[in-house]
Scaffold this motif. Structure first.
Motif, PDB file in Angstrom:
ATOM      1  N   LEU A 142       0.840  -1.200   0.000  1.00 29.77           N
ATOM      2  CA  LEU A 142       0.000   0.000   0.000  1.00 29.77           C
ATOM      3  C   LEU A 142       0.875   1.251   0.000  1.00 29.77           C
ATOM      4  CD1 LEU A 142      -2.892  -0.840   2.497  1.00 29.77           C
ATOM      5  CD2 LEU A 142      -3.113  -0.311   0.066  1.00 29.77           C
ATOM      6  N   PRO A 143       0.469   2.301  -0.705  1.00 30.73           N
ATOM      7  CA  PRO A 143       1.278   3.532  -0.752  1.00 30.73           C
ATOM      8  C   PRO A 143       1.472   4.141   0.626  1.00 30.73           C
ATOM      9  CG  PRO A 143      -0.472   3.558  -2.413  1.00 30.73           C
ATOM     10  CD  PRO A 143      -0.745   2.394  -1.521  1.00 30.73           C
ATOM     11  N   ALA A 144       2.642   4.750   0.839  1.00 27.94           N
ATOM     12  CA  ALA A 144       2.925   5.406   2.121  1.00 27.94           C
ATOM     13  C   ALA A 144       1.980   6.569   2.365  1.00 27.94           C
ATOM     14  CB  ALA A 144       4.373   5.883   2.144  1.00 27.94           C
ATOM     15  N   ALA A 145       1.380   7.119   1.291  1.00 25.35           N
ATOM     16  CA  ALA A 145       0.463   8.254   1.423  1.00 25.35           C
ATOM     17  C   ALA A 145      -0.775   7.911   2.246  1.00 25.35           C
ATOM     18  CB  ALA A 145       0.042   8.729   0.034  1.00 25.35           C
ATOM     19  N   THR A 146      -1.076   6.621   2.387  1.00 23.20           N
ATOM     20  CA  THR A 146      -2.229   6.239   3.203  1.00 23.20           C
ATOM     21  C   THR A 146      -1.991   6.519   4.679  1.00 23.20           C
ATOM     22  OG1 THR A 146      -1.373   3.974   3.416  1.00 23.20           O
ATOM     23  CG2 THR A 146      -2.901   4.402   1.599  1.00 23.20           C
ATOM     24  N   GLY A 147      -0.725   6.671   5.065  1.00 18.28           N
ATOM     25  CA  GLY A 147      -0.401   6.908   6.476  1.00 18.28           C
ATOM     26  C   GLY A 147       0.008   5.648   7.206  1.00 18.28           C
ATOM     27  N   ALA A 173     -11.432   0.002  -3.435  1.00 22.07           N
ATOM     28  CA  ALA A 173     -11.515  -0.336  -2.019  1.00 22.07           C
ATOM     29  C   ALA A 173     -10.094  -0.503  -1.478  1.00 22.07           C
ATOM     30  CB  ALA A 173     -12.309  -1.619  -1.815  1.00 22.07           C
ATOM     31  N   ILE A 174      -9.717   0.358  -0.548  1.00 19.00           N
ATOM     32  CA  ILE A 174      -8.358   0.329   0.021  1.00 19.00           C
ATOM     33  C   ILE A 174      -8.446  -0.187   1.454  1.00 19.00           C
ATOM     34  CG2 ILE A 174      -6.338   1.694   0.658  1.00 19.00           C
ATOM     35  CD1 ILE A 174      -7.043   3.579  -1.608  1.00 19.00           C
ATOM     36  N   PRO A 175      -7.805  -1.347   1.748  1.00 16.05           N
ATOM     37  CA  PRO A 175      -7.849  -1.881   3.118  1.00 16.05           C
ATOM     38  C   PRO A 175      -7.289  -0.879   4.124  1.00 16.05           C
ATOM     39  CG  PRO A 175      -6.913  -3.493   1.593  1.00 16.05           C
ATOM     40  CD  PRO A 175      -7.016  -2.202   0.847  1.00 16.05           C
ATOM     41  N   THR A 176      -7.840  -0.916   5.325  1.00 17.48           N
ATOM     42  CA  THR A 176      -7.413   0.010   6.372  1.00 17.48           C
ATOM     43  C   THR A 176      -6.534  -0.703   7.394  1.00 17.48           C
ATOM     44  OG1 THR A 176      -9.349  -0.477   7.716  1.00 17.48           O
ATOM     45  CG2 THR A 176      -9.546   1.330   6.124  1.00 17.48           C
ATOM     46  N   ILE A 189     -11.187 -13.297   6.271  1.00 21.80           N
ATOM     47  CA  ILE A 189     -10.301 -12.123   6.208  1.00 21.80           C
ATOM     48  C   ILE A 189     -10.678 -11.243   5.012  1.00 21.80           C
ATOM     49  CG2 ILE A 189      -7.905 -11.337   6.028  1.00 21.80           C
ATOM     50  CD1 ILE A 189      -8.756 -12.764   8.674  1.00 21.80           C
ATOM     51  N   GLY A 190     -11.052 -11.876   3.900  1.00 23.05           N
ATOM     52  CA  GLY A 190     -11.514 -11.099   2.749  1.00 23.05           C
ATOM     53  C   GLY A 190     -12.729 -10.256   3.094  1.00 23.05           C
ATOM     54  N   MET A 191     -13.649 -10.850   3.857  1.00 19.95           N
ATOM     55  CA  MET A 191     -14.849 -10.121   4.272  1.00 19.95           C
ATOM     56  C   MET A 191     -14.492  -8.974   5.226  1.00 19.95           C
ATOM     57  SD  MET A 191     -18.249 -11.675   6.147  1.00 19.95           S
ATOM     58  CE  MET A 191     -17.291 -12.213   7.559  1.00 19.95           C
ATOM     59  N   VAL A 192     -13.602  -9.232   6.174  1.00 29.08           N
ATOM     60  CA  VAL A 192     -13.190  -8.205   7.142  1.00 29.08           C
ATOM     61  C   VAL A 192     -12.530  -7.033   6.424  1.00 29.08           C
ATOM     62  CG1 VAL A 192     -11.546  -7.701   9.006  1.00 29.08           C
ATOM     63  CG2 VAL A 192     -12.981  -9.743   9.118  1.00 29.08           C
ATOM     64  N   LEU A 193     -11.591  -7.331   5.528  1.00 29.36           N
ATOM     65  CA  LEU A 193     -10.883  -6.258   4.826  1.00 29.36           C
ATOM     66  C   LEU A 193     -11.829  -5.468   3.925  1.00 29.36           C
ATOM     67  CD1 LEU A 193      -7.515  -8.031   3.866  1.00 29.36           C
ATOM     68  CD2 LEU A 193      -7.963  -6.488   5.784  1.00 29.36           C
TER      69      LEU A 193
END
Length: 577
Positions: free
Chosen positions: A296-301, A434-437, A419-423
């Motif tokens: 994931l990009p670093a821009a997500t934090g 959809a970007i996982p958190t 896990i797919g459902m959770v993400l």
């Protein structure tokens, strides 16, 4: 007429058998993992919808789940090496089919054929039990069982490198090449086991189990797409329950069932299989979460902004650590038993996931998490086949380990779905993506920790273990054998036929220098025997078994507390005048 020989040399299996069989397991793991780096690109690569593209992964899962117990039973009946070669050959054909097309349907068919290779793991473990002496069996089974993680860990960076710099079809051609190499090595190094189960193949049972597994795994893997409360999902779950119940009633009525449910219902087998599901869940969570977090990009934090290849390299220690834990497992299990090593492995997995919740800030922290989890999963995976082998007769090894491998596969399937459902449910939606958190990743690790806790509770209720790599006595003769071995002072070895295969229930008699019988025993399922000696001096060991000419072999015991190893190779069948 009795054939006499002096100090007959022991026939030992080639030392290359274990690495060759473990390589077959690694090849299977590579086949499973090779598409992970390109999962998100599959709809574009195959010019199809995301829902259709997921069948490329689902088809392998379903065929592997169906093939694993069936190939194990076929191996018990008709030859484990033969079925191992068949599994690898089907995998190679499937890889070539997928490699020569970019259309979704042929790729799905090819991937389904590749799933048949999953039977290689229980078949390899069965071959090891039939051929290896007890002192080598524990570490060999540990390596074979861990090979699925080793191959997966090594394949991730390799597949990412290929996907990033070459045509994605090269992944399939590479898998086909590895499969072909494994077939050649198996033909050259691994002999066929002569151990056979009695009875015939339960075709109706195989069809019933296949239907039940497909009906169960389809809604597990596709429930998030269809909706967990949809009529299709709930209907398939209900149908799975009905079909599997009917299948179980059928199996209980047969004298030679595909799966002996009475054996499966034994406390040690049942609890081991249930614990295997939990280990499967915990193994798959890390492979789903860490690569996404790293890329994931670093821009997500919270994303770590790494390339596909670097992400694969950070997760690779998971497989490497599993490989290095195999010899550690052998020493621990020999001293404390496989139950203790399973509990220890689960505790380390729990530590890995618990610590991983606070180690998500840099790439090197994910490497630490991978190493700790690899050590725990390696110990847990290595313990499972030893627990199964110690609880079932030798004639059921293939089928029992096939069922255990299936339980692990069900665990990974449940893990993937949950896990797919959770993400998905915790993701942020940006420009339609959809970007996982970070919260989703943390919840996933907590779910894995809960699965480990359930597995630990199950493991604690396992019966008190025997010391590995001893196999659990399944008859009075084997119990006598075990007591004699504890005395250490005597002769031990295996009774083999002319082709080097073990001979069970052969009578071995110990005769002293005065011609008197000093002891007698029956060989165990794996051909092994142990006879204690009353004093030092020369002895004759006479062996006989139905269908073989008798054998007498002379040897000397020096009276110390060390057993003398002596294998007894019976001549060919007796010839009537």
């Amino acid at each position: 007429m009795t054939h006499t020989t002096t100090d007959q040399p022991a026939r030992r299996p080639s030392g290359a058998i274990v690495p060759v069989l473990a390589f077959a397991g690694i090849v299977v793991a590579v086949m499973q993992t090779l598409l992970v780096p390109v999962i998100k690109d599959l709809p574009q690569l195959l010019s199809t919808s995301p829902s259709n593209a997921t069948w490329v992964l689902t088809s392998t899962l379903l065929s592997g789940a169906v093939a694993t117990p069936i190939m194990g039973r076929l191996g018990d009946l008709y030859g484990k090496r033969r079925m191992l070669l068949a599994s690898l050959a089907v995998m190679v054909v499937g890889a070539l089919i997928s490699g020569f097309t970019s259309t979704v349907l042929p790729v799905i068919v090819g991937r389904a054929l590749q799933g048949f290779a999953m039977g290689a793991i229980p078949l390899g473990i069965g071959l090891m039990r039939d051929m290896l002496p007890r002192e080598r069996l524990g570490s060999a089974m540990a390596l074979m069982s861990s090979s699925i993680g080793v191959g997966g860990g090594l394949a991730l960076p390799a597949a990412a490198l290929v996907a990033q710099h070459a045509d994605w079809h090269v992944l399939f051609f590479g898998a086909a090449g590895l499969g072909a190499l494994s077939i050649v090595l198996t033909l050259l190094v691994v002999p066929e086991s002569e151990a056979r189960a009695k009875g015939s193949f339960d075709l109706l049972g195989a069809l019933g189990l296949s239907a039940g597994l497909v009906l169960l795994l389809l809604p597990i893997t596709k429930g998030s797409d269809w909706g967990w409360a949809s009529a299709t999902t709930l209907g398939l779950f209900a149908a799975a329950v009905v079909v599997l119940l009917l299948w179980g009633l059928l199996e209980l009525r047969l004298s030679a069932p595909l799966v002996d449910l009475r054996t499966t219902a034994r406390r040690e087998v049942l609890l081991t299989n249930l614990a295997s599901i939990m280990v499967g869940v915990s193994f798959y969570v890390v492979t789903l979460v860490l690569p996404q977090l790293l890329q994931l990009p670093a821009a997500t934090g919270y994303g770590l902004g790494q390339s596909m290849v670097v992400a694969g390299l950070c997760v690779a220690p998971l497989g490497l650590t599993m490989m290095f834990t195999a010899p550690v497992y052998a020493r621990l299990s020999a001293k404390y038993g496989p139950k203790v090593t399973l509990i220890l492995g689960l505790l380390i997995i729990g530590l890995g996931y618990g610590g991983g919740l606070g180690l998500m800030d840099t790439a090197w922290q994910t490497v630490i998490t991978s190493v700790v989890l690899g050590a725990g999963i390696g110990l847990a995976y290595s313990s499972l086949p030893a627990l199964i082998v110690g609880a079932v007769p030798a004639s059921e090894t293939g089928a029992a380990n096939g069922l255990n491998t299936l339980m692990r596969s069900i665990g990974t399937s449940v893990s993937s779905a949950v896990i797919g459902m959770v993400l998905a449910n915790t993701a942020n939606h940006v420009d339609g993506l959809a970007i996982p958190t970070l919260h989703g990743f943390q919840v996933s690790f907590l779910i894995a920790t809960c699965a480990v806790a359930v597995g630990l509770a199950l493991a604690l209720f396992l019966p008190k273990p025997d010391r590995a790599p001893q196999l659990r006595a399944s008859s009075e003769e084997e119990a006598n054998l075990k007591r004699a071995e504890e005395a250490l002072r005597g002769f031990r070895g295996r009774v083999l036929d002319a082709g080097g295969a073990p001979v069970a229930r052969a009578k071995v008699t110990l005769i002293d220098r005065r011609g008197r019988q000093a002891g007698a025993t029956l060989s165990a399922e794996d051909g092994s025997y142990v006879l204690a000696v009353p004093a030092e001096g020369p002895y004759v060991l006479a062996a006989r078994a139905a269908g073989h000419a008798p054998l007498a072999s002379s040897a000397t015991h020096h009276g110390d507390d060390h057993p003398v190893d002596l294998d007894l190779s019976l001549p060919g069948e007796t010839v009537s005048a």
